[in-house]
Design a protein around this motif. Structure first.
Motif, short mmCIF file in Angstrom:
data_model
loop_
_atom_site.label_atom_id
_atom_site.label_comp_id
_atom_site.label_asym_id
_atom_site.label_seq_id
_atom_site.Cartn_x
_atom_site.Cartn_y
_atom_site.Cartn_z
N THR A 63 -76.87 36.30 2.29
CA THR A 63 -77.23 36.81 1.03
C THR A 63 -77.69 38.01 1.06
O THR A 63 -77.70 38.85 0.22
N GLU A 67 -75.82 41.58 -0.83
CA GLU A 67 -76.63 42.23 -1.68
C GLU A 67 -76.30 43.76 -1.38
O GLU A 67 -76.21 44.50 -2.20
N GLU A 68 -76.35 43.71 0.07
CA GLU A 68 -75.96 45.22 0.50
C GLU A 68 -74.83 45.64 0.10
O GLU A 68 -74.55 46.96 -0.11
N GLN A 70 -72.84 44.86 -2.30
CA GLN A 70 -72.67 44.96 -3.59
C GLN A 70 -73.29 46.32 -3.97
O GLN A 70 -72.43 46.94 -5.04
N LYS A 71 -74.13 46.90 -3.35
CA LYS A 71 -74.67 48.22 -3.54
C LYS A 71 -73.65 49.35 -3.53
O LYS A 71 -73.62 50.20 -4.05
N GLN A 77 -68.18 40.97 -6.76
CA GLN A 77 -69.07 39.99 -7.19
C GLN A 77 -69.25 38.91 -5.94
O GLN A 77 -68.43 38.58 -5.26
#
Length: 336
Positions: A63, A67-68, A70-71, A77
């Motif tokens: 997770t 998240e990183e 996607q930054k 996605q």
């Protein structure tokens, strides 16, 4: 004559204007900034969805990675689902997901079905009892040898807590817990305890479905003993032992006493250091793997390569052990 000179002058202006206009709309040169530093720059073309499922052991880290990543790549996605290694493998083989999180060795029959895998981090499974265990003080002082774990979890020869700590007058029965679902943690714990696979754990052990439920069940039973991953027995936010739990020391050198911080871990930091340095035995320390059906390409390849390079920087804070440079290189070379 004057008319020709005026025409040439106007023609020169027109050509200059065309050249300037072309320069203004030309595609800029590719950025030399590494992708990891470029963020969501205009030359960042990654997009799509990556679906992941599998081991609870790797789920918290995945997770963070999602998240990183996607930054850096806002058009990517993620659909990440925690569960067990067995489901992650089944989902990957059936093409239900792109990537499986596998907290055990990959089996020959799985590679025969087209599974490709790389190691991405190191983790460990720890024994777990309730802080209210009737011989908790003796466990902390003496630890439990590998032979004793074998007699508790595999052969069933040791049945009372008094036998564990050398006090036969204590007759409290040991309640052995294991996972009822297909789990990498159970496989690796069975190997440490002298078996080979999850099924070698005592047939009379109480099966619990899922890692969170197993941890919760053991800490609520003063006579219980089980096992779980590092990031479940130590609280993610505080770095301390999960409330109500106790990690009984493994008496690795079998000298009948616990050698301080080398064997008795009271915080995630201590446990991670022990796994990283090799002081904690292997098994139950192990590599965490990512599996794909066939060698990954495109978006999957870019994500896994990032995990093995820039993504390694997030492991420490999350309580995982980064790969050594040699291990990192080995995994990256497999992807070529």
């Amino acid at each position: 004559n004057m008319r020709k000179q005026t025409f040439r002058w106007l023609l020169t202006l027109l050509i200059s204007a065309v050249i300037l206009s072309a320069c203004g709309t030309a595609k800029p040169a590719e950025s030399t900034v590494p992708e990891s530093e470029a963020g969501s720059s205009s030359n960042n073309a990654l997009s799509g969805t990556i679906s992941v499922s599998g081991a609870f052991a790797l789920y918290p880290m995945m997770t963070v990675w999602a998240e990183e990543f996607q930054k850096l790549h806002p058009d990517v996605q993620f659909d990440v689902q925690g569960g067990v290694a067995g489901k992650g493998m089944t989902d990957t083989i059936s093409k239900a997901v792109d990537i499986g999180m596998i907290s055990r060795k990959i089996k020959d029959e799985e590679t025969a079905q087209g599974i490709f895998w790389v190691a991405v981090t190191k983790d460990a499974v720890f024994p777990l009892v309730s802080a209210n265990n009737p011989v908790a003080a003796d466990l902390i002082a003496k630890g439990i040898t590998k032979e004793t774990f074998n007699k508790i979890f595999v052969t069933g020869e040791i049945k009372t807590w008094g036998e564990v700590v050398g006090k036969p007058e204590i007759k409290d029965e040991i309640h052995v817990y294991t996972r009822s679902d297909s789990a990498g943690a159970a496989d690796i714990w069975a190997q440490f305890a002298g078996g080979k696979v999850q099924a070698d754990i005592l047939a009379t052990a109480i099966g619990v479905n899922g890692e969170p439920a197993l941890v919760d069940t053991v800490i609520k039973d003063p006579l219980g003993i089980g096992f779980s991953n590092l990031n479940s027995v130590f609280d993610v936010s505080s770095g301390k032992l999960v409330p109500g739990g106790l990690v009984p020391p493994i008496d690795a050198n079998e000298n009948g006493t616990v050698d301080g911080a080398d064997e008795y871990y009271q915080s995630k930091a201590e446990a991670v250091t022990a796994v990283s340095s090799g002081k904690y035995p292997s098994p139950p320390s192990r590599f965490e793997n990512l599996a794909t059906l066939g060698k990954p390409d495109g978006l999957k390849l870019a994500f896994i390569q990032w995990i093995l390079t820039d993504g390694q920087q997030y492991l420490d804070a999350a309580g995982y052990v980064p790969l050594t440079p040699d291990q990192q290189t080995e995994s990256l070379n497999k992807l070529k």
